[in-house]
Scaffold this motif. Structure first.
Motif, PDB file in Angstrom:
ATOM      1  N   ALA A   1       0.804  -1.231   0.000  1.00 38.04           N
ATOM      2  CA  ALA A   1       0.000   0.000   0.000  1.00 38.04           C
ATOM      3  C   ALA A   1       0.836   1.281   0.000  1.00 38.04           C
ATOM      4  N   SER A   2       1.958   1.267   0.714  1.00 35.39           N
ATOM      5  CA  SER A   2       2.723   2.512   0.882  1.00 35.39           C
ATOM      6  C   SER A   2       3.697   2.783  -0.276  1.00 35.39           C
ATOM      7  N   VAL A   3       3.712   1.906  -1.241  1.00 36.90           N
ATOM      8  CA  VAL A   3       4.740   1.984  -2.300  1.00 36.90           C
ATOM      9  C   VAL A   3       4.187   2.673  -3.549  1.00 36.90           C
ATOM     10  N   LYS A   4       5.021   3.565  -4.134  1.00 33.84           N
ATOM     11  CA  LYS A   4       4.630   4.236  -5.381  1.00 33.84           C
ATOM     12  C   LYS A   4       4.546   3.211  -6.514  1.00 33.84           C
ATOM     13  N   GLU A   5       3.688   3.498  -7.490  1.00 36.09           N
ATOM     14  CA  GLU A   5       3.493   2.557  -8.605  1.00 36.09           C
ATOM     15  C   GLU A   5       4.785   2.304  -9.387  1.00 36.09           C
ATOM     16  N   GLU A   6       5.552   3.376  -9.680  1.00 35.96           N
ATOM     17  CA  GLU A   6       6.787   3.210 -10.479  1.00 35.96           C
ATOM     18  C   GLU A   6       7.818   2.358  -9.738  1.00 35.96           C
TER      19      GLU A   6
ATOM     20  N   ILE B   1      10.752  -2.756  -9.390  1.00 34.51           N
ATOM     21  CA  ILE B   1      11.232  -3.930  -8.635  1.00 34.51           C
ATOM     22  C   ILE B   1      10.717  -5.221  -9.280  1.00 34.51           C
ATOM     23  N   LEU B   2       9.472  -5.221  -9.759  1.00 32.54           N
ATOM     24  CA  LEU B   2       8.959  -6.401 -10.471  1.00 32.54           C
ATOM     25  C   LEU B   2       9.818  -6.723 -11.693  1.00 32.54           C
ATOM     26  N   ALA B   3      10.161  -5.696 -12.471  1.00 31.54           N
ATOM     27  CA  ALA B   3      10.969  -5.915 -13.684  1.00 31.54           C
ATOM     28  C   ALA B   3      12.349  -6.463 -13.327  1.00 31.54           C
ATOM     29  N   LEU B   4      12.962  -5.912 -12.264  1.00 24.63           N
ATOM     30  CA  LEU B   4      14.297  -6.376 -11.852  1.00 24.63           C
ATOM     31  C   LEU B   4      14.258  -7.819 -11.360  1.00 24.63           C
ATOM     32  N   ILE B   5      13.248  -8.146 -10.569  1.00 29.88           N
ATOM     33  CA  ILE B   5      13.103  -9.535 -10.067  1.00 29.88           C
ATOM     34  C   ILE B   5      12.961 -10.492 -11.249  1.00 29.88           C
TER      35      ILE B   5
ATOM     36  N   VAL C   1      18.468   0.433 -10.551  1.00 33.64           N
ATOM     37  CA  VAL C   1      18.823   0.430  -9.122  1.00 33.64           C
ATOM     38  C   VAL C   1      19.193   1.842  -8.666  1.00 33.64           C
ATOM     39  N   SER C   2      19.939   2.575  -9.510  1.00 32.52           N
ATOM     40  CA  SER C   2      20.297   3.970  -9.165  1.00 32.52           C
ATOM     41  C   SER C   2      19.033   4.806  -8.987  1.00 32.52           C
ATOM     42  N   TRP C   3      18.054   4.597  -9.871  1.00 29.26           N
ATOM     43  CA  TRP C   3      16.797   5.346  -9.763  1.00 29.26           C
ATOM     44  C   TRP C   3      16.069   4.996  -8.458  1.00 29.26           C
ATOM     45  N   LEU C   4      16.033   3.681  -8.123  1.00 28.68           N
ATOM     46  CA  LEU C   4      15.345   3.238  -6.904  1.00 28.68           C
ATOM     47  C   LEU C   4      15.965   3.871  -5.663  1.00 28.68           C
ATOM     48  N   ARG C   5      17.292   4.011  -5.662  1.00 30.29           N
ATOM     49  CA  ARG C   5      17.971   4.593  -4.493  1.00 30.29           C
ATOM     50  C   ARG C   5      17.522   6.033  -4.255  1.00 30.29           C
TER      51      ARG C   5
ATOM     52  N   ASN D   1      14.046   6.347  -2.021  1.00 34.49           N
ATOM     53  CA  ASN D   1      13.944   5.984  -0.593  1.00 34.49           C
ATOM     54  C   ASN D   1      12.748   5.065  -0.322  1.00 34.49           C
ATOM     55  N   ALA D   2      12.624   4.020  -1.174  1.00 32.67           N
ATOM     56  CA  ALA D   2      11.448   3.135  -1.081  1.00 32.67           C
ATOM     57  C   ALA D   2      11.672   2.029  -0.050  1.00 32.67           C
ATOM     58  N   PRO D   3      10.583   1.488   0.559  1.00 33.68           N
ATOM     59  CA  PRO D   3      10.707   0.340   1.482  1.00 33.68           C
ATOM     60  C   PRO D   3      10.976  -0.945   0.689  1.00 33.68           C
ATOM     61  N   CYS D   4      12.249  -1.197   0.397  1.00 31.11           N
ATOM     62  CA  CYS D   4      12.608  -2.269  -0.547  1.00 31.11           C
ATOM     63  C   CYS D   4      12.324  -3.672  -0.016  1.00 31.11           C
ATOM     64  N   VAL D   5      12.497  -3.891   1.294  1.00 31.72           N
ATOM     65  CA  VAL D   5      12.315  -5.246   1.842  1.00 31.72           C
ATOM     66  C   VAL D   5      10.898  -5.739   1.539  1.00 31.72           C
ATOM     67  N   GLU D   6       9.922  -4.918   1.880  1.00 40.83           N
ATOM     68  CA  GLU D   6       8.513  -5.279   1.675  1.00 40.83           C
ATOM     69  C   GLU D   6       8.227  -5.496   0.187  1.00 40.83           C
ATOM     70  N   CYS D   7       8.784  -4.615  -0.658  1.00 40.15           N
ATOM     71  CA  CYS D   7       8.568  -4.701  -2.115  1.00 40.15           C
ATOM     72  C   CYS D   7       9.136  -5.984  -2.705  1.00 40.15           C
ATOM     73  N   VAL D   8      10.383  -6.278  -2.343  1.00 42.38           N
ATOM     74  CA  VAL D   8      11.061  -7.458  -2.907  1.00 42.38           C
ATOM     75  C   VAL D   8      10.322  -8.727  -2.501  1.00 42.38           C
ATOM     76  N   ASP D   9       9.915  -8.812  -1.230  1.00 41.23           N
ATOM     77  CA  ASP D   9       9.181 -10.000  -0.757  1.00 41.23           C
ATOM     78  C   ASP D   9       7.869 -10.172  -1.529  1.00 41.23           C
TER      79      ASP D   9
END
Length: 744
Positions: free
Chosen positions: A677-682, A687-691, A712-716, A719-727
């Motif tokens: 819920a807290s994650v921006k669409e882009e 992260i989906l494309a990278l996975i 990855v440079s763009w994601l940095r 300041n996204a919550p990456c753990v939740e996104c990757v899981d």
């Protein structure tokens, strides 16, 4: 001489070609024997135009008729032609071998006055260095295919200078090929690969491996060997004693050293890929680019592969750079009037135009677009990098390379030879004179892998202020035969040839140091070596050194056609004659002066056919392949990988939309419902494309690594919550990719 009409293929005079290759470390010696027989009832002249590697040093040519062996000598070209014509006029047998004046990778062999029923064996020997590939393999290519060279409109040239090629489909070639190779090196051979079927390798001993081509080669492709040694990056030096009969102080009389240097750059300098530059892409759209890239996949065309590769390149460029795309055939086009800044808008416009590119621009006029590109002013602080894609079939090779050399101070040129029969002289010459790197893409090679390697080279900081320092005993001096080193790339070999003048004591040592600056930091590569000559090299190193010097002098002569140029030409002729190495100003001539009776009667002229890879009329007979020839642009991406790549934005991110869902094999609803819920669409889309890339395309990571780093440079920055996104992404896609693997 009578030129005649149709002749049954079985009656063509060339019956078989036998090739023996000996590889010592990274130097190849090739001996070709061509067996001729006249099956007609009149005396015959057979002319065979064939390709050789563009950097080969042809150093022996002889003919055997019955028990008579005639060894050819090197003479000034016009003199050799006159000797040949005089011999034929007087009923003698003569044999002439000459290099094309337009391109050093095409030779013409004339076998004159072969009486009815008589046979002749021609022996031809050349030496060449093997090029290092991106994966450290050493590449040997025996060119079997010679596509007709496109002659630009309005280009001059005498009949002798513009060779006529008689081509037939590979399946109709009336002569056979046998090929065997022996590889010897103090370093163990880890593997040998080929684009042709090989008999099983024979390991003769620790240092020698035997390779044989399986029978029935169809002449539908060049014979390519890739040789992999263990410890491939070992710098080496080979000193070769001078010729006893030659004058001390001369090139052939003095020892010559061949140095192979492999600079290894500091990790700190290599980790910083450049984020600036002007990237100019020049795409061949001539008719021959509509041919298939591989005999095993006729539906894959050269232009199709090049188009897909260009898409990957465009998506992998760094933010902050400038770019433009040119395409050429009989005319040329550009997407933008001048190079533009890299942005979502300019990238989208370029991708759209690239997708529409077909092989519909006629001939191969590469000179004019190059002139236009070089006439554009360079952009301050944006070093120009030129990428050229072509199947390399032009007749004005030397003129093109000359233009690149003249402009080498303002850019680097990376060249890609696509398909069988691409001119090695053109592709290697563009890269060598343009301070870049050359790649050949044939058979089942994936173009994308090789091209992305070159983009990584282009993004490396440029190595500048390169100089060589020799440390030799007092009475010994070195005269460098090679042109100055202008380019160094990580893990790529640099060769230096030098003549050593003066006497050295037993056990004397020398060293050479290459100094350079990388990312502003001084660095060096050093090699110590013994001055004691090797015992088993013959005159190989001398001839390779002579070939390097001859090529440099030929280039100098083309730049100055006046009095100075004439003096340089005389120097080339003298060097060619003394070293026994061919040049564009000399030819090998052999005349049979034995006391046999003169050959009488009118002489029939036969052009021996050469296999051509790209025979459009053959394919058009098959209606289901007609679409391959026309190569219509695709209305949709069939390949999920390219579909995903095409959706990435210039900044490195992906958008959450139905096209991304389709590329990932999911529905839009599935993507929306799984998003934290807290994650921006882009962020979620990226992260989906990278996975997906890390899970599904690990075997081709070299192709997408740069665009992944950009993502990855763009994601940095987000300041996204990456753990939740990757899981959540792993759960949705059924993957198990770790965060640290992604670089997050």
């Amino acid at each position: 001489r009578h030129r005649c009409g149709n002749l049954p293929m079985s009656h063509f005079p060339l019956k078989s070609i036998e090739v023996e290759l000996e590889v010592k470390d990274h130097v190849a010696t090739v001996v070709s024997t061509l067996n001729y027989q006249n099956q007609e009832d009149k005396p015959l002249e057979a002319v065979f135009v064939f390709p050789l590697p563009g950097d080969a040093a042809v150093c022996h040519f002889s003919a055997k008729i019955g028990q008579t062996q005639i060894v050819a000598e090197v003479k000034e070209k016009q003199q050799a032609r006159e000797d040949y014509d005089d011999a034929l006029s007087s009923g003698q047998q003569a044999f002439l071998l000459e290099e094309s004046e337009q391109s050093p990778d095409i030779f013409t062999l004339s076998v004159g006055s072969l009486p009815p029923g008589e046979s002749a064996s021609i022996r031809l020997e050349y030496i060449t260095e093997l090029a290092v590939q991106a994966d450290d393999g050493l590449r040997f290519s025996l060119p079997a295919v010679l596509n007709p060279r496109y002659k630009p409109q309005g280009s001059g040239g005498t009949e002798a200078a513009t060779v006529q090629v008689t081509s037939v489909p590979a399946s109709q070639i009336p002569y056979s090929l046998s090929f065997s190779a022996r590889v010897s090196s103090p370093r163990p051979v880890s593997k040998v690969e080929s684009n042709c079927s090989l008999d099983p390798l024979q390991y003769l001993n620790k240092e020698q491996t035997q390779v044989k081509l399986a029978g029935g080669h169809k002449f539908d492709r060049d014979v390519e060997l890739l040789i992999y040694y263990k410890d491939a990056h070992q710098p080496t030096a080979v000193v070769e004693a001078g010729q006893a009969s030659a004058k001390p102080g001369s090139l052939m009389g003095d020892p010559v050293v061949m140095l192979s240097l492999y600079p290894e750059f500091p990790e700190s300098a290599m980790s910083s890929l450049s984020s600036c530059g002007e990237f100019v892409f020049l795409m061949d759209r001539s008719g021959s680019m509509g041919c298939s890239t591989s005999h095993s996949k006729p539906e894959e065309t050269r232009i199709g592969s090049a188009r897909d590769t260009l898409l990957l390149l465009l998506k992998s460029l760094p933010m902050g750079c400038y770019f433009n795309v040119y395409s050429f055939g009989s005319s040329y086009q550009h997407i933008f009037p001048k190079s533009v800044e890299y942005s979502d808008q300019t990238l989208e416009e370029a991708v759209k135009k690239v997708e529409e590119m077909t092989a519909d621009l006629g001939g191969t006029e590469i000179l004019q677009p190059l002139k236009h590109i070089y006439n554009q002013p360079c952009i301050p602080k944006q070093p120009r990098q030129l990428f050229v894609f072509t199947d390399g079939e032009v007749s004005n090779t030397k003129e093109v390379i000359n233009l690149v050399k003249k402009n080498s101070g303002s850019h680097r040129c990376f060249s890609f030879g696509i398909g069988e029969g691409a001119s090695s002289a053109l592709i290697n010459g563009l890269a060598k004179k343009g301070r870049g790197h050359a790649q050949f893409i044939t058979g089942a090679d994936r173009m994308q892998t090789k091209v992305m390697q070159s983009l990584r080279f282009a993004l490396q900081p440029a190595v500048v202020d390169i100089s060589i320092k020799w440390d030799l005993p007092k009475q010994v001096s070195a005269t460098v035969l090679s042109p100055p080193i202008t380019t160094l790339f990580q893990g790529q070999r640099s060769l230096v040839y030098a003549q050593l003048t003066g006497k050295s004591s037993e056990g004397a040592q020398g060293s050479v140091t290459v100094n350079y600056k990388l990312a502003g930091q001084p660095s060096k590569t050093q090699l110590h070596f013994s001055l004691k000559p090797a015992e088993d090299t013959g005159l190989t190193v001398h001839r390779l050194g002579a070939r390097v010097l001859i090529r440099s002098l030929e280039m100098e002569e083309r730049e100055d056609r006046g009095e100075k140029g004439e003096a340089v030409k005389e120097k080339v002729v003298e060097l060619s004659v003394k070293s026994g190495v061919s040049s564009s100003f000399t030819a090998f001539i052999a005349v049979n002066k034995s006391d046999g009776k003169p050959i009488e009667g009118p002489l029939i002229h036969r052009n021996v056919p050469t296999p051509s890879k790209c025979f459009l009329n053959q394919l058009i007979q098959s209606s289901d392949l007609l679409s391959v020839i026309l190569d219509q642009p695709r209305k949709q991406w069939l390949n999920p990988f390219l579909q995903l790549v095409s959706l990435q934005k210039a900044s490195g991110c992906w958008l959450l939309d139905p096209a991304l869902a389709a590329a990932l094999g999911k529905t839009s609803e599935e993507l929306d419902q799984s998003k934290p819920a807290s994650v921006k669409e882009e962020v979620w889309a990226t992260i989906l494309a990278l996975i997906w890339l890390h899970a599904s395309k690990t075997d081709s990571k070299g192709e997408w690594e740069l665009l992944s780093l950009k993502a990855v440079s763009w994601l940095r920055t987000q300041n996204a919550p990456c753990v939740e996104c990757v899981d959540a992404a792993n759960t949705l896609l059924g993957c198990k990719v770790q965060r640290d693997v992604l670089g997050l």
